[in-house]
Design a protein around this motif. Structure first.
Motif, PDB file in Angstrom:
ATOM      1  N   GLN A   1      16.046  -0.322  -6.786  1.00 31.77           N
ATOM      2  CA  GLN A   1      15.014  -0.509  -5.658  1.00 31.77           C
ATOM      3  C   GLN A   1      14.131  -1.654  -6.083  1.00 31.77           C
ATOM      4  N   ALA A   2      14.344  -2.672  -5.337  1.00 31.62           N
ATOM      5  CA  ALA A   2      13.491  -4.069  -5.557  1.00 31.62           C
ATOM      6  C   ALA A   2      12.543  -4.477  -4.316  1.00 31.62           C
ATOM      7  N   ILE A   3      12.310  -3.694  -3.461  1.00 29.64           N
ATOM      8  CA  ILE A   3      11.385  -3.741  -2.202  1.00 29.64           C
ATOM      9  C   ILE A   3       9.997  -3.752  -2.594  1.00 29.64           C
ATOM     10  N   VAL A   4       9.502  -4.878  -2.991  1.00 30.53           N
ATOM     11  CA  VAL A   4       8.156  -4.940  -3.302  1.00 30.53           C
ATOM     12  C   VAL A   4       7.122  -5.334  -2.190  1.00 30.53           C
ATOM     13  N   ALA A   5       7.404  -5.688  -1.118  1.00 35.36           N
ATOM     14  CA  ALA A   5       6.891  -6.316   0.030  1.00 35.36           C
ATOM     15  C   ALA A   5       7.577  -5.640   1.108  1.00 35.36           C
ATOM     16  N   ASN A   6       7.009  -4.437   1.445  1.00 36.79           N
ATOM     17  CA  ASN A   6       7.553  -3.506   2.724  1.00 36.79           C
ATOM     18  C   ASN A   6       6.397  -3.396   3.800  1.00 36.79           C
ATOM     19  N   GLY A   7       6.129  -2.168   4.189  1.00 39.19           N
ATOM     20  CA  GLY A   7       4.895  -2.105   5.120  1.00 39.19           C
ATOM     21  C   GLY A   7       3.842  -2.896   4.802  1.00 39.19           C
ATOM     22  N   VAL A   8       3.111  -3.359   5.907  1.00 45.21           N
ATOM     23  CA  VAL A   8       1.837  -4.294   6.039  1.00 45.21           C
ATOM     24  C   VAL A   8       0.982  -3.611   6.965  1.00 45.21           C
ATOM     25  N   GLU A   9      -0.399  -3.955   6.718  1.00 48.23           N
ATOM     26  CA  GLU A   9      -1.454  -3.300   7.499  1.00 48.23           C
ATOM     27  C   GLU A   9      -2.688  -4.155   7.625  1.00 48.23           C
ATOM     28  N   ILE A  10      -3.605  -4.465   8.383  1.00 47.91           N
ATOM     29  CA  ILE A  10      -4.717  -5.307   8.464  1.00 47.91           C
ATOM     30  C   ILE A  10      -5.884  -4.377   8.730  1.00 47.91           C
ATOM     31  N   ASP A  11      -6.885  -4.168   7.833  1.00 49.69           N
ATOM     32  CA  ASP A  11      -8.190  -3.527   8.097  1.00 49.69           C
ATOM     33  C   ASP A  11      -9.056  -4.246   9.132  1.00 49.69           C
ATOM     34  N   SER A  12     -10.264  -3.448   9.483  1.00 53.51           N
ATOM     35  CA  SER A  12     -11.058  -3.995  10.308  1.00 53.51           C
ATOM     36  C   SER A  12     -11.882  -5.314   9.886  1.00 53.51           C
ATOM     37  N   LYS A  13     -11.981  -5.381   8.504  1.00 51.34           N
ATOM     38  CA  LYS A  13     -12.510  -6.547   7.888  1.00 51.34           C
ATOM     39  C   LYS A  13     -11.507  -7.602   7.651  1.00 51.34           C
ATOM     40  N   GLY A  14     -10.381  -7.559   7.956  1.00 52.83           N
ATOM     41  CA  GLY A  14      -9.331  -8.623   7.854  1.00 52.83           C
ATOM     42  C   GLY A  14      -8.517  -8.727   6.515  1.00 52.83           C
ATOM     43  N   ALA A  15      -8.609  -7.422   5.733  1.00 53.39           N
ATOM     44  CA  ALA A  15      -7.844  -7.439   4.530  1.00 53.39           C
ATOM     45  C   ALA A  15      -6.503  -7.059   4.707  1.00 53.39           C
ATOM     46  N   LEU A  16      -5.626  -7.504   3.881  1.00 51.58           N
ATOM     47  CA  LEU A  16      -4.122  -7.023   4.202  1.00 51.58           C
ATOM     48  C   LEU A  16      -3.818  -6.153   3.315  1.00 51.58           C
ATOM     49  N   TYR A  17      -2.888  -5.321   3.543  1.00 47.59           N
ATOM     50  CA  TYR A  17      -2.599  -4.221   2.731  1.00 47.59           C
ATOM     51  C   TYR A  17      -0.872  -4.307   2.599  1.00 47.59           C
ATOM     52  N   VAL A  18      -0.236  -4.114   1.554  1.00 55.72           N
ATOM     53  CA  VAL A  18       1.080  -4.345   1.433  1.00 55.72           C
ATOM     54  C   VAL A  18       1.571  -3.168   0.487  1.00 55.72           C
ATOM     55  N   ALA A  19       2.676  -2.559   1.096  1.00 58.13           N
ATOM     56  CA  ALA A  19       3.304  -1.455   0.459  1.00 58.13           C
ATOM     57  C   ALA A  19       4.373  -1.853  -0.398  1.00 58.13           C
ATOM     58  N   ASP A  20       4.291  -1.442  -1.829  1.00 56.52           N
ATOM     59  CA  ASP A  20       5.145  -1.978  -2.680  1.00 56.52           C
ATOM     60  C   ASP A  20       5.915  -0.543  -2.934  1.00 56.52           C
ATOM     61  N   THR A  21       7.160  -0.500  -2.496  1.00 54.08           N
ATOM     62  CA  THR A  21       8.006   0.565  -2.498  1.00 54.08           C
ATOM     63  C   THR A  21       8.614   0.806  -3.969  1.00 54.08           C
ATOM     64  N   ALA A  22       8.960  -0.445  -4.448  1.00 50.52           N
ATOM     65  CA  ALA A  22       9.597  -0.300  -5.922  1.00 50.52           C
ATOM     66  C   ALA A  22       8.564   0.024  -7.104  1.00 50.52           C
ATOM     67  N   ARG A  23       7.525  -0.231  -6.920  1.00 54.11           N
ATOM     68  CA  ARG A  23       6.294   0.209  -7.981  1.00 54.11           C
ATOM     69  C   ARG A  23       5.723   1.761  -7.367  1.00 54.11           C
ATOM     70  N   GLY A  24       5.822   2.008  -6.045  1.00 52.96           N
ATOM     71  CA  GLY A  24       5.185   3.014  -5.463  1.00 52.96           C
ATOM     72  C   GLY A  24       3.847   2.704  -5.473  1.00 52.96           C
ATOM     73  N   ALA A  25       3.456   1.512  -4.929  1.00 53.06           N
ATOM     74  CA  ALA A  25       1.902   1.071  -5.127  1.00 53.06           C
ATOM     75  C   ALA A  25       1.589   0.385  -3.682  1.00 53.06           C
ATOM     76  N   VAL A  26       0.374   0.279  -3.673  1.00 52.97           N
ATOM     77  CA  VAL A  26      -0.215  -0.397  -2.204  1.00 52.97           C
ATOM     78  C   VAL A  26      -1.278  -1.481  -3.005  1.00 52.97           C
ATOM     79  N   TRP A  27      -0.999  -2.898  -2.381  1.00 51.58           N
ATOM     80  CA  TRP A  27      -1.951  -3.771  -2.745  1.00 51.58           C
ATOM     81  C   TRP A  27      -2.791  -4.170  -1.639  1.00 51.58           C
ATOM     82  N   LYS A  28      -4.221  -4.718  -2.216  1.00 47.55           N
ATOM     83  CA  LYS A  28      -4.921  -5.058  -1.109  1.00 47.55           C
ATOM     84  C   LYS A  28      -5.176  -6.728  -1.488  1.00 47.55           C
ATOM     85  N   VAL A  29      -5.097  -7.588  -0.381  1.00 53.11           N
ATOM     86  CA  VAL A  29      -5.285  -9.028  -0.503  1.00 53.11           C
ATOM     87  C   VAL A  29      -6.283  -9.554   0.650  1.00 53.11           C
ATOM     88  N   ALA A  30      -7.204 -10.195  -0.034  1.00 56.59           N
ATOM     89  CA  ALA A  30      -8.401 -10.952   0.986  1.00 56.59           C
ATOM     90  C   ALA A  30      -7.482 -11.895   1.507  1.00 56.59           C
TER      91      ALA A  30
END
Length: 249
Positions: free
Chosen positions: A204-233
């Motif tokens: 399993q190597a999909i580290v950039a899967n689902g994406v979402e943006i919050d009301s303040k414009g921050a980007l969230y990335v679902a990292d399936t390989a790590r079982g993680a969620v990243w937040k990016v300004a």
């Protein structure tokens, strides 16, 4: 097999129903509560053993109608929960690439503010678009190229300015595309990672899967390989800063 379920405006795939049932049964506090009834809204693939329909993603329009891409045929299906029946309203045609027929295998979907539907097409390294007025069961619209250079195109989300962000799967890249489309630019890089599943073989190597943006414009990335969620300004130029690990399990 892919089925849509309904009950108090809850729409979830069958595998999540099983997971939810197991979770509820293990929580004493939740056992005391009565949840919404779950029933089948529509079965998109009655001959499920034959895998005649394969769907990965789902989205909805402003009228509450559901849209799903069939990875087998390239058709875009629409389901109105009020009269639940899947109808074809668009399509992503196969192409000839380097002398071979390549199916679109459409995945992520997203609507822009104007009501146009955008589809991630990894085999073409593109995002394609069907105009809102062409999503028509009488004459299904044909998708046209909107953005190029989106290798591994998967999940998608629009920000308030109409910019599109597209996840690139195993590459870990999240691409940025302006409202007018064209060549995509890398906006975010999630570090690559490969996890071996419990069978000892599957990778399993999909580290950039689902994406979402919050009301303040921050980007969230679902990292399936790590079982993680990243937040990016995200900056005013559409470029992202260093990913911050928000959660991991």
């Amino acid at each position: 097999m892919f089925r849509l379920f309904h009950g108090e405006e809850v729409y979830i795939p069958v595998v999540l129903v099983v997971a939810l049932a197991l979770f509820i049964s293990s929580c004493a506090t939740m056992q005391e509560r009565s949840g919404p009834a779950v029933s089948i809204l529509v079965d998109l693939d009655p001959a499920s053993a034959d895998r005649t329909v394969i769907v990965e993603s789902i989205t909805g329009d402003k009228e509450g109608r559901l849209y799903l891409p069939d990875r087998v045929t390239g058709n875009i299906l629409r389901v109105d929960p009020k009269t639940p029946k899947a109808v074809v309203v668009g399509r992503v045609d196969a192409r000839e690439i380097k002398g071979k027929k390549v199916n679109a295998d459409p995945s992520g979907l997203a609507f822009n503010a104007q009501g146009d539907l955008f589809i991630a097409v990894a085999p073409f390294s593109e995002v394609v678009r069907i105009r809102g007025n062409e999503l028509n069961p009488s004459k299904p619209g044909s998708a046209q190229t909107f953005a190029t250079g989106t290798t591994g195109a998967n999940g998608m989300v629009f920000d308030r300015q109409g910019n599109l962000y597209v996840s690139g799967g195993a590459s870990g890249i999240v691409y940025h595309v302006g409202p007018s489309g064209g060549a995509a630019q890398a906006a975010v890089q999630i570090e690559k990672y490969t996890r071996t599943l419990p069978d000892g073989k599957t990778q399993q190597a999909i580290v950039a899967n689902g994406v979402e943006i919050d009301s303040k414009g921050a980007l969230y990335v679902a990292d399936t390989a790590r079982g993680a969620v990243w937040k990016v300004a995200i900056g005013s130029d559409g470029k992202g800063g260093k990913p911050e690990l928000l959660a991991q399990s």
